[in-house]
Scaffold this motif. Structure first.
Motif, mmCIF file in Angstrom:
data_model
loop_
_atom_site.group_PDB
_atom_site.id
_atom_site.type_symbol
_atom_site.label_atom_id
_atom_site.label_comp_id
_atom_site.label_asym_id
_atom_site.label_seq_id
_atom_site.Cartn_x
_atom_site.Cartn_y
_atom_site.Cartn_z
ATOM 1 N N ILE A 1 0.840 -1.202 0.000
ATOM 2 C CA ILE A 1 0.000 0.000 0.000
ATOM 3 C C ILE A 1 0.879 1.258 0.000
ATOM 4 N N THR A 2 1.908 1.219 0.851
ATOM 5 C CA THR A 2 2.820 2.373 0.907
ATOM 6 C C THR A 2 3.439 2.622 -0.454
ATOM 7 N N LEU A 3 3.904 1.562 -1.090
ATOM 8 C CA LEU A 3 4.539 1.712 -2.402
ATOM 9 C C LEU A 3 3.568 2.288 -3.420
ATOM 10 N N PHE A 4 2.327 1.828 -3.338
ATOM 11 C CA PHE A 4 1.307 2.324 -4.255
ATOM 12 C C PHE A 4 1.108 3.830 -4.062
ATOM 13 N N ILE A 5 1.037 4.232 -2.790
ATOM 14 C CA ILE A 5 0.852 5.667 -2.519
ATOM 15 C C ILE A 5 2.059 6.461 -3.019
ATOM 16 N N ILE A 6 3.257 5.927 -2.761
ATOM 17 C CA ILE A 6 4.463 6.625 -3.214
ATOM 18 C C ILE A 6 4.478 6.731 -4.739
ATOM 19 N N ALA A 7 4.114 5.643 -5.400
ATOM 20 C CA ALA A 7 4.101 5.646 -6.869
ATOM 21 C C ALA A 7 3.129 6.708 -7.373
ATOM 22 N N THR A 8 1.949 6.777 -6.758
ATOM 23 C CA THR A 8 0.946 7.746 -7.187
ATOM 24 C C THR A 8 1.450 9.180 -7.012
ATOM 25 N N PHE A 9 1.975 9.444 -5.811
ATOM 26 C CA PHE A 9 2.441 10.802 -5.546
ATOM 27 C C PHE A 9 3.604 11.189 -6.464
ATOM 28 N N SER A 10 4.560 10.275 -6.611
ATOM 29 C CA SER A 10 5.698 10.597 -7.479
ATOM 30 C C SER A 10 5.204 10.866 -8.886
ATOM 31 N N PHE A 11 4.253 10.053 -9.333
ATOM 32 C CA PHE A 11 3.736 10.216 -10.682
ATOM 33 C C PHE A 11 3.122 11.603 -10.860
ATOM 34 N N ILE A 12 2.290 12.007 -9.897
ATOM 35 C CA ILE A 12 1.640 13.314 -9.996
ATOM 36 C C ILE A 12 2.684 14.429 -9.973
ATOM 37 N N LEU A 13 3.644 14.311 -9.040
ATOM 38 C CA LEU A 13 4.675 15.344 -8.941
ATOM 39 C C LEU A 13 5.469 15.452 -10.237
ATOM 40 N N MET A 14 5.784 14.282 -10.809
ATOM 41 C CA MET A 14 6.556 14.250 -12.055
ATOM 42 C C MET A 14 5.838 14.997 -13.160
ATOM 43 N N LYS A 15 4.518 14.759 -13.219
ATOM 44 C CA LYS A 15 3.748 15.358 -14.306
ATOM 45 C C LYS A 15 3.591 16.860 -14.116
ATOM 46 N N MET A 16 3.821 17.325 -12.876
ATOM 47 C CA MET A 16 3.719 18.756 -12.632
ATOM 48 C C MET A 16 4.997 19.485 -13.024
ATOM 49 N N LEU A 17 6.081 18.728 -13.213
ATOM 50 C CA LEU A 17 7.353 19.358 -13.588
ATOM 51 C C LEU A 17 7.265 19.939 -14.993
ATOM 52 N N PRO A 18 7.934 21.067 -15.222
ATOM 53 C CA PRO A 18 7.916 21.626 -16.571
ATOM 54 C C PRO A 18 8.799 20.797 -17.501
ATOM 55 N N GLY A 19 8.600 20.990 -18.784
ATOM 56 C CA GLY A 19 9.493 20.372 -19.761
ATOM 57 C C GLY A 19 9.117 18.947 -20.093
ATOM 58 N N SER A 20 9.824 18.400 -21.059
ATOM 59 C CA SER A 20 9.595 17.039 -21.500
ATOM 60 C C SER A 20 10.929 16.310 -21.411
ATOM 61 N N PRO A 21 10.917 15.001 -21.547
ATOM 62 C CA PRO A 21 12.198 14.287 -21.444
ATOM 63 C C PRO A 21 13.039 14.367 -22.710
ATOM 64 N N LEU A 22 12.658 15.178 -23.671
ATOM 65 C CA LEU A 22 13.457 15.278 -24.886
ATOM 66 C C LEU A 22 14.874 15.752 -24.562
ATOM 67 N N THR A 23 15.830 15.278 -25.331
ATOM 68 C CA THR A 23 17.207 15.598 -24.986
ATOM 69 C C THR A 23 17.722 16.853 -25.683
ATOM 70 N N ALA A 24 17.119 17.214 -26.795
ATOM 71 C CA ALA A 24 17.592 18.410 -27.489
ATOM 72 C C ALA A 24 16.481 19.452 -27.460
ATOM 73 N N GLU A 25 15.975 19.683 -26.263
ATOM 74 C CA GLU A 25 14.755 20.468 -26.124
ATOM 75 C C GLU A 25 14.816 21.856 -26.741
ATOM 76 N N GLU A 26 15.957 22.537 -26.617
ATOM 77 C CA GLU A 26 15.986 23.913 -27.114
ATOM 78 C C GLU A 26 16.050 23.949 -28.629
ATOM 79 N N LYS A 27 16.306 22.803 -29.275
ATOM 80 C CA LYS A 27 16.433 22.810 -30.731
ATOM 81 C C LYS A 27 15.197 22.264 -31.436
ATOM 82 N N VAL A 28 14.525 21.337 -30.786
ATOM 83 C CA VAL A 28 13.379 20.710 -31.425
ATOM 84 C C VAL A 28 12.200 21.685 -31.459
ATOM 85 N N THR A 29 11.579 21.816 -32.608
ATOM 86 C CA THR A 29 10.439 22.729 -32.696
ATOM 87 C C THR A 29 9.201 22.059 -32.098
ATOM 88 N N GLU A 30 8.203 22.871 -31.832
ATOM 89 C CA GLU A 30 7.024 22.352 -31.160
ATOM 90 C C GLU A 30 6.368 21.222 -31.961
#
Lengths: 309, 554
Positions: free
Chosen positions: A14-43
């Motif tokens: 249960i604890t792991l499930f809660i941690i997974a959920t919270f981490s997931f939500i927090l992750m999605k709130m972070l700006p940006g995408s996991p792209l590696t050449a972000e400043e070069k790739v156009t939208e």
């Protein structure tokens, strides 16, 4: 006992499930995408790539998909390390960190116990003060300072030990010592206090009166009882080692899990962040469980499941 | 004493256990010394990150391109003067009159490390794969859209990959069709994204392709061994000379050992004990080593500048922008804060990057210093600007990075601006890279400290992004004159190199006259390099270094 452990494992999930959920939500709130050449790739190009990896789906959909994969033990693939399986990355790096942490814990607590014991037996002597000074230094100076100093004086100036990397016993000595200093200091302080208390207690006085040898009093009657509380601090200590390895791994260029974790956060490598977070959480919960069980074994007065089992 | 004996025993036991457990050591030490005679042709270097991918369609970063460059070979390779020289190509390309049809003959003696010949089909396969949306490549479309015919349409799922402007006429003849006569296409062909791939091998390996050195094929000067990001040591790998390389006789190094070291002090320590032949230096070490025989700075063509967002009313005023651009003491910035050999930037194109097609003069030399520090002039512009705006104070946000150096630099720039320009308040916000990129895209900034590295050897890589229609334009600079100059350079003047170059020169002057951006500095990197290591080429684009011709001198 078995019932107790089962129950604890249930809570753990249960604890792991809660941690997974919270981490997931927090992750999605972070700006940006996991792209590696972000400043070069156009939208427009980014949309194509995010679409391919399913990162354009609504967040609940992504969440359910992630949990579904997780339930099957699939942590996904890394974005930065193209196509590398997160499980494989963790499995190749975690043992290194574990080895480093394990030896730091063993070396640290052994030396700490030795110091604490000497200090308690020779209370208020120069040995006690010496041990105290070492402990205070160990607690107050961060491990990376020791690491840097050792690396320079022992590695560069004296050329006694290798400066960095991992694989040979020689290479492990400096990082283990650097990491061991904190647990050493903590356990020395802890054991000294406990030992002084135990040695002053009634049953020790009785033992002395009965003519039990000094050796037996200290080790058989004293130390065993003084050790019990130490086990409780080992849990938090192990956890602080996990975070301590981040810095030590970087300084000594050790291919452990800590560095990977830090990297993945700065690059938004979602699957690695989730994988490592869950891994650390899992480890932490398991350590606490083991300590609770050990506690019951060492001190039979502590009943784990309550009742009369 | 019984007690101390006992304790000693415990301690001894712990120690033995500790040593025994780390015992069975199989990895070899890297610091093998030489035993007289000729020096061993072994180079020991450090990287600050592991190789994220060895798949040339997926590579985007310096480390990946570095090791792709050492182990793979494309049609051309940059020489020490940054000129493309034939590699897998047998000679110079044959270019049609309108500049859009390129025919390249391939050498017939190049082979992959499994013995297969390197053919024209390998290029066709690789380039199609790079633009195929199913690959999800970032650099594929970035490098090829608008360059190779139909690349953009394919990437947007509007055309079939087979329609890409590249075909194998025979095993040794490659025919390329361009969208338009791209003048810098020759140098593009040296870039990692344009490397060939062995179709049979890549298809057979599928998802496993390029996951570790066992799942790779090489056709370059070196072969990668012991590279495995999920293996026993993901942070060390080795390059060994590729005996099957077509130009193997020119390769002198037998072996390159690479380790990942992120901590600069560790790198310096390793250098000082002779274990590695190169260490990157951070500012605090420069003072100590500058002037020694081992100290080298390499000027990169990477430029940093302030983006002045004209959505802000004050920054929409040209005099205000000029005042800001001229207030900053750039010499002190590079000497004191960066202290790594970086030089003040005075234009929008770095120095030593491209030269005039006729005279060979450097771009920077021709245009000269367009924006330099001039605090008096800045004050005048500022007064004029404030008057035009009808205000006596201005408050501006300043978006910067969150590294130590970035914060130090931004604090310095804030000081310089506020001290010089009376009535100006600068509010610095330091954010992580990802956040800065995200705010940049949304245009959520007044002033932004930003930088750019080139993608091909042409002034266009620096100037096109400041046109009003560029997808990278977030600071709302909009100059008709500038747009026209750049548009001409990329259309009607494509086949007239001299006129085109002059357009770029003019365009930069316009941009600087408008203070569309405020140039800060051109970055250098400071290194310790073992003086006995010779023949390493430093490239302005693609792989940072070329080790093909490197050797260890006596």
């Amino acid at each position: 006992m078995a019932k107790y452990i089962l129950k604890r494992i249930g809570y753990m999930l249960i604890t792991l499930f809660i941690i997974a959920t919270f981490s997931f939500i927090l992750m999605k709130m972070l700006p940006g995408s996991p792209l590696t050449a972000e400043e070069k790739v156009t939208e427009a190009q980014r949309e194509i790539i995010l679409e391919k990896y399913g990162l354009n789906d609504p967040i609940p959909v992504q969440y359910v998909r992630y949990l579904g994969n997780l339930a099957q033990g699939d942590l996904g693939v890394s974005f930065q390390m193209k196509n590398q399986s997160v499980t494989d990355i963790l499995m190749s790096r975690a043992p290194v960190s574990a080895e480093l942490g394990f030896w730091a814990l063993i070396v640290g607590t052994s030396l700490g116990m030795l110091l604490g014991l000497i200090a308690a037996i020779r209370q208020n002597s120069w040995m006690d003060y010496g041990s105290n000074i070492i402990s205070v230094i160990g607690i107050s100076i961060p491990s990376f300072i020791f690491a840097g100093l050792m690396q320079f004086y022992i590695g560069v100036e004296l050329e006694l030990l290798p400066i960095a990397f991992w694989g040979t016993p020689q290479q492990a000595i400096m990082p283990v010592i650097a990491l061991a200093i904190f647990p050493m200091a903590i356990s020395a302080r802890f054991l000294r206090t406990e030992m002084i208390e135990v040695l002053g207690s009634d049953y020790i006085v009785t033992a002395k009166a009965k003519g039990v040898s000094k050796f037996a009093i200290i080790f058989k009657h004293g130390l065993r009882n003084a050790l019990i509380p130490l086990i409780t601090v080992m849990g938090p200590m192990a956890v602080s080692l996990m975070t301590g390895t981040l810095v030590i791994e970087k300084i000594f260029s050790i291919p452990g899990i800590g560095e990977q974790f830090v990297n993945s956060v700065t690059t938004n490598d979602f699957s690695i962040i989730m994988g490592t977070t869950l891994f650390f959480a899992f480890l932490f919960i398991v350590i606490i469980l083991i300590i609770d069980i050990l506690y019951g074994i060492i001190d039979p007065r502590i009943r784990l499941a309550g009742g009369k089992d | 004493m019984r007690k101390s004996n006992w304790l000693l025993l415990v301690f001894g036991l712990v120690l033995t256990l500790f040593l025994a457990a780390c015992g069975d050591d199989t990895s070899s030490d890297d610091g093998e010394g030489t035993e007289g005679g000729a020096p061993e042709q072994v180079l020991n270097i450090l990287e600050s990150a592991q190789i994220p991918t060895m798949d040339s369609s997926q590579a985007t970063d310096a480390v990946a391109f570095q090791f792709l460059g050492e182990t793979m070979e494309g049609l051309y390779r940059l020489d020490e003067n940054a000129q493309p020289q034939p590699a897998i190509a047998a000679g110079e390309p044959e270019i049609s009159e309108d500049g859009t049809e390129w025919t390249i003959q391939l050498r017939d003696d190049a082979v992959w490390s499994n013995g297969d010949p390197v053919t024209a089909h390998d290029f066709v396969f690789a380039w199609r794969r790079a633009v195929d949306p199913a690959t999800g490549s970032e650099y594929g479309p970035f490098m090829m859209n608008g360059v190779l015919k139909n690349a953009e349409a394919i990437n947007n799922n509007k055309a079939d990959v087979e329609e890409l402007g590249v075909e194998a006429v025979s095993d040794t003849e490659l025919h390329i069709t361009l969208e338009k006569p791209i003048p810098y296409f020759h140098s593009l062909l040296t870039f990692g994204t344009f490397l060939p791939l062995n179709e049979a091998f890549v298809t057979e390996k599928g998802e496993e392709y390029a996951l570790n050195s066992d799942n790779l094929l090489y056709n370059g000067p070196f072969v990668l061994i012991e590279w495995d990001p999920t293996g026993e040591n993901p942070e060390q790998w080795t390059l060994v000379k590729n005996e099957d390389y077509w130009d193997a006789e020119k390769v002198q190094l037998e072996k390159i050992n690479v380790s990942v070291v992120k901590e600069r002090s560790t790198a310096v320590n390793l250098y000082n004990t002779g274990e590695v032949d190169r260490a990157g230096l951070s500012a605090e070490y420069v003072e100590k080593y500058a002037g020694t025989e081992d100290y080298k700075t390499l000027a990169e063509p990477t430029l940093f500048y302030l983006k002045l967002n004209q959505a802000n009313e004050a920054l929409a005023n040209k005099n205000v922008r000029k005042a800001i651009a001229m207030s900053i003491g750039k010499q002190d910035l590079v000497d004191v804060i960066l202290a790594n050999g970086s030089i003040p930037a005075t234009g929008a194109v770095p120095e030593n990057f491209t030269s005039h097609p006729e005279t060979g003069e450097d771009f920077r030399e021709i245009n000269g210093d367009l924006i330099t520090e001039d605090k008096e002039a800045a004050k005048e512009f500022w007064a004029k600007g404030l008057e035009e705006l009808g205000v006596d104070s201005v408050e501006l946000g300043y978006l910067g990075g969150d590294s130590d150096v970035a914060q130090e630099m931004d604090a310095y720039i804030k000081d310089q601006l506020e001290e010089t320009l009376e009535g100006l308040t600068v509010e610095v916000v330091s954010v992580p890279f990802e956040e800065r990129i995200s705010r940049n895209e949304k245009g959520e900034y007044d002033i932004q400290n930003s930088g750019w590295g080139p993608d091909y050897l042409d002034p266009n890589t620096w100037l096109e992004m400041w046109t009003s229609t560029s997808p990278y334009m977030t600071n709302n600079y909009d100059s008709e004159e500038y747009d026209t100059l750049i548009s001409e350079a990329n259309n009607e003047l494509l086949t007239e190199p001299v006129k085109r170059y002059e357009n770029f020169l003019k365009a930069e002057k316009v941009l600087m006259e408008d203070a569309g951006i405020a140039p800060l500095y051109q970055r250098s990197r400071a290194y310790l390099w073992r003086p006995s290591v010779k023949g390493v080429i430093f490239n302005p684009m693609g792989a940072d270094f070329t080790y093909k011709h490197a050797y260890i001198e006596e």
